[in-house]
Design an enzyme around this catalytic site. Structure first.
Site, PDB file in Angstrom:
ATOM      1  N   ASP A  88       6.569  -0.481  -6.038  1.00  0.00           N
ATOM      2  CA  ASP A  88       7.867  -0.005  -6.553  1.00  0.00           C
ATOM      3  C   ASP A  88       8.407  -1.097  -7.467  1.00  0.00           C
ATOM      4  OD1 ASP A  88      10.255   1.225  -7.095  1.00  0.00           O
ATOM      5  OD2 ASP A  88      10.947   1.346  -5.018  1.00  0.00           O
TER       6      ASP A  88
HETATM    7  N1  LIG Z   1      16.542 -10.688   1.290  1.00  0.00           N
HETATM    8  C1  LIG Z   1      17.180 -10.360   0.167  1.00  0.00           C
HETATM    9  N2  LIG Z   1      17.715 -11.338  -0.599  1.00  0.00           N
HETATM   10  C2  LIG Z   1      18.387 -11.023  -1.731  1.00  0.00           C
HETATM   11  N3  LIG Z   1      18.590  -9.762  -2.172  1.00  0.00           N
HETATM   12  C3  LIG Z   1      18.083  -8.758  -1.440  1.00  0.00           C
HETATM   13  C4  LIG Z   1      17.346  -8.992  -0.246  1.00  0.00           C
HETATM   14  N4  LIG Z   1      16.975  -7.795   0.254  1.00  0.00           N
HETATM   15  C5  LIG Z   1      17.445  -6.852  -0.580  1.00  0.00           C
HETATM   16  N5  LIG Z   1      18.118  -7.415  -1.610  1.00  0.00           N
HETATM   17  C6  LIG Z   1      18.856  -6.722  -2.674  1.00  0.00           C
HETATM   18  O1  LIG Z   1      19.177  -5.431  -2.197  1.00  0.00           O
HETATM   19  C7  LIG Z   1      18.680  -4.425  -3.063  1.00  0.00           C
HETATM   20  C8  LIG Z   1      18.240  -3.242  -2.234  1.00  0.00           C
HETATM   21  O2  LIG Z   1      17.136  -3.605  -1.399  1.00  0.00           O
HETATM   22  P1  LIG Z   1      15.814  -2.714  -1.470  1.00  0.00           P
HETATM   23  O3  LIG Z   1      15.321  -2.685  -2.854  1.00  0.00           O
HETATM   24  O4  LIG Z   1      14.876  -3.216  -0.424  1.00  0.00           O
HETATM   25  O5  LIG Z   1      16.401  -1.298  -1.037  1.00  0.00           O
HETATM   26  P2  LIG Z   1      15.862   0.179  -1.352  1.00  0.00           P
HETATM   27  O6  LIG Z   1      16.903   1.100  -0.862  1.00  0.00           O
HETATM   28  O7  LIG Z   1      14.481   0.335  -0.803  1.00  0.00           O
HETATM   29  O8  LIG Z   1      15.748   0.243  -2.919  1.00  0.00           O
HETATM   30  P3  LIG Z   1      15.149   1.474  -3.826  1.00  0.00           P
HETATM   31  O9  LIG Z   1      16.328   2.265  -4.252  1.00  0.00           O
HETATM   32  O10 LIG Z   1      14.499   0.716  -4.941  1.00  0.00           O
HETATM   33  O11 LIG Z   1      14.163   2.210  -2.979  1.00  0.00           O
HETATM   34  C9  LIG Z   1      17.565  -5.084  -3.860  1.00  0.00           C
HETATM   35  O12 LIG Z   1      17.419  -4.499  -5.123  1.00  0.00           O
HETATM   36  C10 LIG Z   1      18.045  -6.539  -3.959  1.00  0.00           C
HETATM   37  O13 LIG Z   1      18.915  -6.674  -5.062  1.00  0.00           O
HETATM   38 MG   LIG Z   2      14.764  -1.323  -4.195  1.00  0.00          MG
END
Ligand SMILES: Nc1ncnc2c1ncn2[C@@H]1O[C@H](COP(=O)(O)OP(=O)(O)OP(=O)(O)O)[C@@H](O)[C@H]1O
Ligand SMILES: [Mg+2]
Length: 277
Positions: free
Chosen positions: A202
Site C-alpha cells: 500500500d
Molecule cells: N507509529 C507511527 N508513527 C507515526 N505516525 C504513524 C504511526 N502509525 C500511523 N501513523 C500515521 O497514521 C496514519 C494512519 O495509519 P495507517 O496508514 O496505518 O492507517 P490506515 O487506516 O491503514 O491507512 P489507509 O487509509 O492507508 O489504509 C499514517 O498515514 C501515519 O501518518
Molecule cells: Mg495508511
C-alpha cells in the site's frame, strides 16, 4: 465490551490530502485526515487510559488511527479496526515484527481486541506523513522522497526470506465479487514479472513518513506486505501522487525511484488494485 466513548475527540488541524480517489463500487468515502470530531472507540480509551487522544486518520472501512500523547511516557499511535472491516491488524503486527531491523517501521507495543474491533499500538516515529500540510506545500520534495523511499525499501528487503506473497496470482483470487467479467478477463493476462521485490502492499503517499530534511524516514501500514513485481507498488505509489498532490507528478516519482515508466505494467497493477478488496 464494545461501543464508542460518548465524548468525541477533536481532529488534528485540517489540511492534509486524501489518500484515495472517490471510491467506485459503493465503497465508503475516501480515507483522510479527519476534519471534525471522531468518536473514541472504547477499546482505545481502555487500552490507553489517561492519554490525550488525537484522531489522525480515518480510513475507508471506518477504522481510525490515534496519536496518544502522554507527557510521562513515549508517544504512541493506536490503529483501531472495526470488527468485520476486513482490516487485518494481526497481519500488520507480524509484518512489523519481521521488518524491525531491516527497514525503519514503527515498533509494536500491543495488539488487543474486543467485540467491537482490534487495536494495534505502535511507538510513534519521528517525521510527518508525506501528505502532512508541511509536505503538501512542497510537493516536489515530498514526491521525490516517496519515490526514493520506496526504492530504499525494495532494495533493503530480502525476497528469499520474506514469508508472504503479494503476487498478482494470489491477488486475483481475492478480486471483489462485484468486478465485471471483462475486467476479470483483462486481469487474467498478467504481465511477466519485471523484478521481484518485497512490496509494501500500500505504497501510497500517506504511508510514507518524511524527516525534517525532506527524506523518507519510515514506512507505515504494512499489513499487505509481500513478494511481488515492483510495478505492483510503483503503479499505486505513482497514482497516489495524483490523489494527494495533483496531476503532473507521476514521472517525478518514477524518476526518484530510478525507473522508466512501464505503461503496460502500470495500467495492469492499477486495474488489479482497483479490483481488490
Ligand atoms: N507509529 C507511527 N508513527 C507515526 N505516525 C504513524 C504511526 N502509525 C500511523 N501513523 C500515521 O497514521 C496514519 C494512519 O495509519 P495507517 O496508514 O496505518 O492507517 P490506515 O487506516 O491503514 O491507512 P489507509 O487509509 O492507508 O489504509 C499514517 O498515514 C501515519 O501518518
Ligand atoms: Mg495508511
Amino acid at each position: 465490551m464494545s461501543g464508542d466513548d460518548a465524548s468525541a475527540s477533536r481532529a488534528s488541524p485540517a489540511g492534509a490530502g486524501d489518500a484515495r480517489p472517490p471510491a467506485a463500487s459503493g465503497r465508503p468515502p475516501v480515507a483522510a485526515v479527519p476534519r471534525g470530531p471522531v468518536a473514541v472507540p472504547a477499546l482505545v480509551r481502555r487500552t490507553l487510559p489517561g492519554r490525550e487522544l488525537v484522531p489522525v486518520w480515518v480510513n475507508q472501512v471506518g477504522g481510525t488511527t490515534w496519536r496518544a500523547e502522554d507527557a510521562a511516557g513515549p508517544g504512541l499511535h493506536a490503529k483501531w479496526a472495526p470488527a468485520g472491516s476486513g482490516l487485518d491488524l494481526d497481519a500488520e503486527a507480524e509484518r512489523l515484527g519481521w521488518l524491525a531491523g531491516r527497514t525503519p517501521v514503527p515498533a509494536v507495543e500491543a495488539l488487543v481486541r474486543d467485540d467491537a474491533g482490534a487495536l494495534l499500538v505502535t511507538r510513534t516515529l519521528p517525521g510527518r506523513s508525506a501528505v502532512d500540510p508541511r509536505w503538501l506545500a512542497d510537493p516536489v520534495r515530498a514526491v521525490t522522497a516517496v519515490g526514493a523511499g520506496l526504492r530504499a525499501l525494495h532494495d533493503a528487503l530480502p525476497v528469499d526470506a520474506c514469508p508472504w506473497t503479494w503476487s498478482a496470482q494470489d491477488r486475483l483470487a481475492r478480486v471483489r465479487p462485484d468486478v465485471d467479467d471483462d475486467v476479470r478477463a483483462e486481469l487474467a493476462r498478467t504481465p511477466d514479472v519485471d523484478r521481484l521485490v518485497v512490496c509494501h502492499g500500500d505504497a501510497c503517499m500517506p504511508n510514507t513518513l518524511l524527516a525534517e530534511d525532506g527524506t523518507c524516514s519510515a514506512h507505515v501500514d504494512v499489513g499487505a506486505l509481500g513478494v511481488g513485481d515492483r510495478w505492483a507498488d510503483l503503479a499505486v505509489a505513482s497514482w497516489s501522487t495524483a490523489w494527494n498532490v495533483g496531476p503532473g507528478y507521476e514521472d517525478l516519482l518514477l524518476e526518484a525511484y530510478g525507473v522508466e515508466r512501464d505503461a503496460v505494467r502500470v495500467a495492469y497493477y492499477r486495474a488489479l488494485w482497483d479490483a481488490g478488496p
